[in-house]
Design an enzyme around this catalytic site. Structure first.
Site, PDB file in Angstrom:
ATOM      1  N   ASP A 113      -3.330  22.218  24.939  1.00 57.03           N
ATOM      2  CA  ASP A 113      -2.945  20.958  25.588  1.00 57.03           C
ATOM      3  C   ASP A 113      -2.765  21.152  27.100  1.00 57.03           C
ATOM      4  OD1 ASP A 113      -2.121  18.305  25.848  1.00 57.03           O
ATOM      5  OD2 ASP A 113      -0.077  18.677  25.154  1.00 57.03           O
ATOM      6  N   GLU A 164      -6.115  19.824  31.683  1.00 54.59           N
ATOM      7  CA  GLU A 164      -7.018  19.099  32.614  1.00 54.59           C
ATOM      8  C   GLU A 164      -7.096  19.821  33.961  1.00 54.59           C
ATOM      9  OE1 GLU A 164      -4.603  17.711  30.757  1.00 54.59           O
ATOM     10  OE2 GLU A 164      -6.016  16.991  29.247  1.00 54.59           O
ATOM     11  N   ASP A 173      -3.825  10.998  24.011  1.00 51.57           N
ATOM     12  CA  ASP A 173      -2.682  10.103  23.779  1.00 51.57           C
ATOM     13  C   ASP A 173      -3.081   8.632  23.672  1.00 51.57           C
ATOM     14  OD1 ASP A 173      -1.342  12.449  23.979  1.00 51.57           O
ATOM     15  OD2 ASP A 173      -0.448  12.037  25.938  1.00 51.57           O
TER      16      ASP A 173
HETATM   17  O1  MIG Z   1       3.033  15.395  28.204  1.00 48.02           O
HETATM   18  O2  MIG Z   1       3.236  18.394  23.664  1.00 48.02           O
HETATM   19  O3  MIG Z   1      -1.550  14.899  24.245  1.00 48.02           O
HETATM   20  O4  MIG Z   1      -0.487  15.371  21.703  1.00 48.02           O
HETATM   21  O5  MIG Z   1       2.290  15.763  21.513  1.00 48.02           O
HETATM   22  C1  MIG Z   1       2.914  15.307  26.815  1.00 48.02           C
HETATM   23  C2  MIG Z   1       3.645  17.073  23.727  1.00 48.02           C
HETATM   24  C3  MIG Z   1       2.426  16.625  26.282  1.00 48.02           C
HETATM   25  C4  MIG Z   1       0.485  15.648  25.245  1.00 48.02           C
HETATM   26  C5  MIG Z   1      -0.415  15.713  24.056  1.00 48.02           C
HETATM   27  C6  MIG Z   1       0.335  15.299  22.833  1.00 48.02           C
HETATM   28  C7  MIG Z   1       1.552  16.194  22.634  1.00 48.02           C
HETATM   29  C8  MIG Z   1       2.440  16.149  23.883  1.00 48.02           C
HETATM   30  N1  MIG Z   1       1.654  16.522  25.065  1.00 48.02           N
END
Ligand code: MIG
Length: 627
Positions: A304, A307, A416
C-alpha cells in the site's frame, strides 16, 4: 505488427520485454506536432484501455492523466487514480493500439477539449511509443501483451474469498471474524491484516501486545484453512534503533534530497523515509526483509501507499507552519482564510515534494518527479523477486500503485472506492482496461471501502465479484461492519460465496489460459462480436473467460435489468442452492434477478464444482458441465 518510435527516452522503464528496432518517420496514424500526438476521430471511433481509471469501458469523451495518485474519491471528474497504464486501443476508421512508455506524467485528451480529437501530451517529451496493428481487437491486445511479458499467476488458493477490514486491530478481532465465518459455514480462504498489526506502523514488525505469537496464530489459522495476508506500506519509520531504518540509512537506500540528505516525509508512522526501489540494491535489500514475515508462515502480502502517498514532507510542513505563525492573530478575509485552510490540505501528495527527492538508478540519478509512475511498480517487483527466493511456492501479492510491467509481478486492487452503487459498475468497467494492460489478478473492495454499506449493496456487489479473480471484502476504519455475517442473515451470502467456490475450477482455468495466451480474462462484448453494432455499445456486461457472460445488477432496488445476448446463450440462474438453466435467443431480454439470485450466461458448457468451505477442501475434479 508492432512499431517502435523513440523520442529520446529518459530511461528504460522495464515495461517492454522485447527489443524492437526503432522505426523512422512519422508515427501514423497520429500526427505529431508540438510534442503532441493527435488523431481525428469519426463518429464511430471508440477508445479502450488506460487500465485503472474512472468512467466507462469506452474512454472517449473525457481527459485522463497518468499520474499515480492516492485518490480517495473515485468520482467522474477525476483524471488519475493509483495506476499509470498508458495503453489505448482505438477502434474506428483506423484500428490500432498505442503504448506510451514513459515514467512521467502524460495526458490523454480523448475528445474532451475537442470532441472529435484525440490529443495525447507527455509532460516531458521523452518516451518510447509503440504502435500496434492487427487482425482484430483481441489480436492487437495479444500483441501488446507479448510485448510487455507474461502476467503474474497467483497461487490457486488466492482465488478463494478473502475478508479484510481496516479496524481489525488484534488477534482477537481476527479470530472472532474467522469464527463467525466458519460458524455460518461461509467459505473463506484469506484474512487480511491492515496496518494495525504492526508495531507503530513499522514495516516488518509485529505488535506483540496485539499479536503475542503471530507464528503460532498463523499456523493455527492455516490448520483451519485460512491464510493471513499482512499489508506492507512503502514508507519506513524514522526511528533510531529500528533496524530497517538504521540499515537503510547507513547504506543510503532511502531517497535523498539534492544534497544527499535523507528526504523525510510524513506518512502513517510519522516521519518516514522512502526506500529507493529504483536502486536495484536497495530494492533487493527491502525485499529481503519480507523474510521477517515469511518466517512466521506468511504466504502473501498487499503493498500500500506506494504511489508514493505522502501526507507531508518535513520541508513542506515547516513552510506551512511558518506561514501559519505569520497569520496567527490577523483578521483573515475570506481569501486569506481559504489560503490558510489549504496550507495544510495541499501538503498531501504535492508535486513540489516529488521534485525534491531523487532516485539512484543504474542509469544515474533522477528526480522522483521524472520517474514518479515507476515507484509502486518497483516496490511490487522488489517484493516479487524476494518472495521467489524466500519461498518455494508461489505467493499472493498485489499492490495499490502500478505501471505496466508490474503486471508480471503481482496483481492490483482498485483502491479506496465507496459504498456507492455506481462503484459496482465502475469496478466492472475497470476490469477490461486492466486486463488489456496485463493486470489480470484484480478486483475492487467488495461492499466499498469508504462509507457505510447496506445489505442489498453487499449482496449485489458480491454477485458481481464472484467473477473477479481477486475477491476481497474490505472496508475503512470507522465504517459500518460489512462482513458476510454483519447483516444478521448469513444464508444469502453463503450461497453467493459458495457459487464462487463452485466456479473456481472454471475461473482459475480461464485465468491460466489468459496468462498463457496473453489474452483478456474480462472482455467487453465487442471484443468477441466485432461485427455486432449493439455489442459495441454495451457498457455493463462482460465476457468472462471463453464460456461466460455476466450482466450484474448495480442499481439500488432494481430487481431486473435488460441484458443483450450477442448470440443464443444459456441463462444460468443460482437461486439459493439450486442452479437452473434456460435457453435464450440472441437479442435483448428483460431478466428478473431478485436479490440473492445470481444470474449469468454461457455460450459453451462450463464446469461447476461442489461447494467447499475453502480451496483446500475444494474437489477440482468433481465437476459437472453446465450449459
Ligand atoms: O491512508 O492501511 O487503500 O485499503 O485499508 C489509508 C489503511 C491507508 C489505504 C488503502 C486501504 C487501507 C488503508 N490505507
Amino acid at each position: 505488427m508492432v512499431k517502435r518510435y523513440a523520442y529520446s527516452p529518459l530511461i528504460d522503464t522495464g515495461a517492454v520485454v522485447r527489443e524492437l528496432p526503432v522505426s523512422a518517420g512519422s508515427p501514423a496514424p497520429f500526427t505529431l506536432e508540438n510534442e503532441r500526438f493527435t488523431l481525428k476521430m469519426d463518429e464511430t471511433t471508440r477508445v479502450y484501455g488506460l487500465g485503472e481509471t474512472v468512467r466507462g469501458v469506452n474512454k472517449r469523451g473525457w481527459i485522463y492523466e497518468s499520474w499515480c495518485t492516492d485518490e480517495t474519491f473515485h468520482s467522474e471528474e477525476k483524471r488519475s487514480l493509483y495506476g499509470a497504464h498508458n495503453f489505448i486501443l482505438v477502434s474506428g476508421e483506423v484500428t490500432f493500439g498505442a503504448f506510451f512508455d514513459l515514467p512521467g506524467r502524460i495526458t490523454f485528451d480523448l475528445g474532451y477539449t475537442d470532441s472529435d480529437l484525440i490529443c495525447i501530451t507527455p509532460e516531458r517529451f521523452s518516451l518510447d511509443l509503440y504502435l500496434i496493428t492487427g487482425d482484430s481487437l483481441k489480436d492487437i491486445v495479444a500483441q501488446f501483451r507479448r510485448l510487455i511479458g507474461k502476467s503474474y499467476l497467483p497461487p490457486r488458493w488466492a482465488f478463494g474469498f478473502g475478508q479484510s477490514r481496516w479496524g481489525y486491530v488484534k488477534e482477537e478481532d481476527i479470530r472472532r471474524c474467522i469464527d463467525a465465518y466458519q460458524k455460518a459455514h461461509i467459505p473463506l480462504d484469506m484474512l487480511y491484516l491492515d496496518i494495525d498489526y504492526m508495531d507503530s506502523f513499522k514495516d516488518f514488525t509485529v505488535n506483540t501486545e496485539r499479536f503475542p505469537d503471530l507464528k503460532a496464530f498463523a499456523a493455527e489459522m492455516k490448520e483451519r484453512g485460512i491464510r493471513l495476508i499482512p499489508i506492507i506500506d512503502a514508507a519506513v519509520k524514522q526511528e533510531e534503533g529500528y533496524p530497517i531504518y538504521e540499515e537503510g540509512r547507513q547504506k543510503r537506500y532511502f531517497c535523498q534530497d539534492r544534497d544527499g540528505r535523507d528526504f523525510v516525509v510524513g506518512v502513517w508512522p510519522g516521519k518516514s523515509l522512502l526506500p529507493d526501489f529504483l536502486n536495484p540494491e536497495a530494492a533487493r535489500w527491502f525485499g529481503s526483509r519480507y523474510k521477517a514475515l515469511t518466517d512466521l508462515g506468511i504466504e502473501g502480502f498487499w503493498n500500500d501507499m506506494n504511489e508514493p502517498a505522502l501526507f507531508y514532507s518535513e520541508q513542506g510542513l515547516h513552510n506551512a507552519f511558518s506561514e501559519l505563525k505569520e497569520l496567527d492573530g490577523k483578521n483573515l478575509d475570506i481569501w486569506s482564510y481559504f489560503r490558510t485552510r489549504n496550507l495544510m490540505v495541499n501538503l498531501q501528495n504535492s508535486d513540489e515534494d516529488y521534485k525534491l527527492f531523487y532516485h539512484q538508478t543504474p542509469r544515474g540519478r533522477f528526480s522522483h518527479y521524472d520517474l514518479h509512475n515507476l515507484y509502486g511498480y518497483h516496490m511490487t517487483k522488489s517484493a516479487y523477486d524476494a518472495l521467489c527466493e524466500l519461498r518455494d511456492e508461489p505467493s499472493l501479492l498485489f499492490s495499490r500503485a502500478s505501471y505496466i510491467g508490474a503486471h508480471r509481478y503481482g496483481g492490483i486492487w482498485t483502491g479506496d472506492n465507496h459504498t456507492w452503487w455506481s462503484h459496482i459498475l465502475l469496478s466492472l468497467q475497470q476490469m477490461p482496461g486492466l486486463n488489456m494492460c496485463g493486470f489480470l489478478f484484480s478486483g475492487s473492495d467488495i461492499g466499498g471501502f469508504a462509507g457505510n454499506c447496506t445489505r442489498d449493496l453487499l449482496i449485489r456487489w458480491m454477485s458481481f465479484a464472484v467473477f473477479t479473480p481477486l475477491m476481497r471484502n474490505h472496508s475503512a476504519a470507522g465504517t459500518r461492519s460489512q462482513e458476510a455475517f454483519a447483516f444478521g442473515d448469513t444464508e444469502v451470502f453463503r450461497h453467493i460465496i459458495e457459487l464462487r467456490y463452485r466456479l473456481i475450477p472454471y475461473l482459475y482455468g480461464e485465468f491460466v489460459k489468459a496468462v498463457e495466451d496473453d489474452a483478456m480474462f474480462f472482455r467487453p462484448l465487442v471484443f468477441d462480436y466485432e461485427e455486432d453494432a449493439i455489442a459495441a455499445t454495451v457498457e455493463d456486461q462482460l465476457m468472462v473467460g471463453d464460456s461466460l457472460m455476466i450482466a450484474p445488477i448495480y442499481r439500488q432496488n432494481a430487481d431486473a435489468r435488460h441484458v443483450y445476448l450477442p448470440e443464443a446463450m444459456t441463462q444460468v440462474r443460482m437461486h439459493q442452492v439450486d442452479i437452473s438453466t434456460e435457453e435464450l435467443n440472441k437479442g435483448w431480454h428483460y431478466i428478473s434477478v431478485p436479490l440473492g439470485d445470481v444470474v449469468f450466461f454461457s455460450r459453451k458448457p462450463f464446469p461447476l464444482a461442489k461447494a467447499a468451505e475453502n480451496t483446500a477442501a475444494l474437489d477440482w475434479d468433481d465437476v459437472a458441465y453446465i450449459g
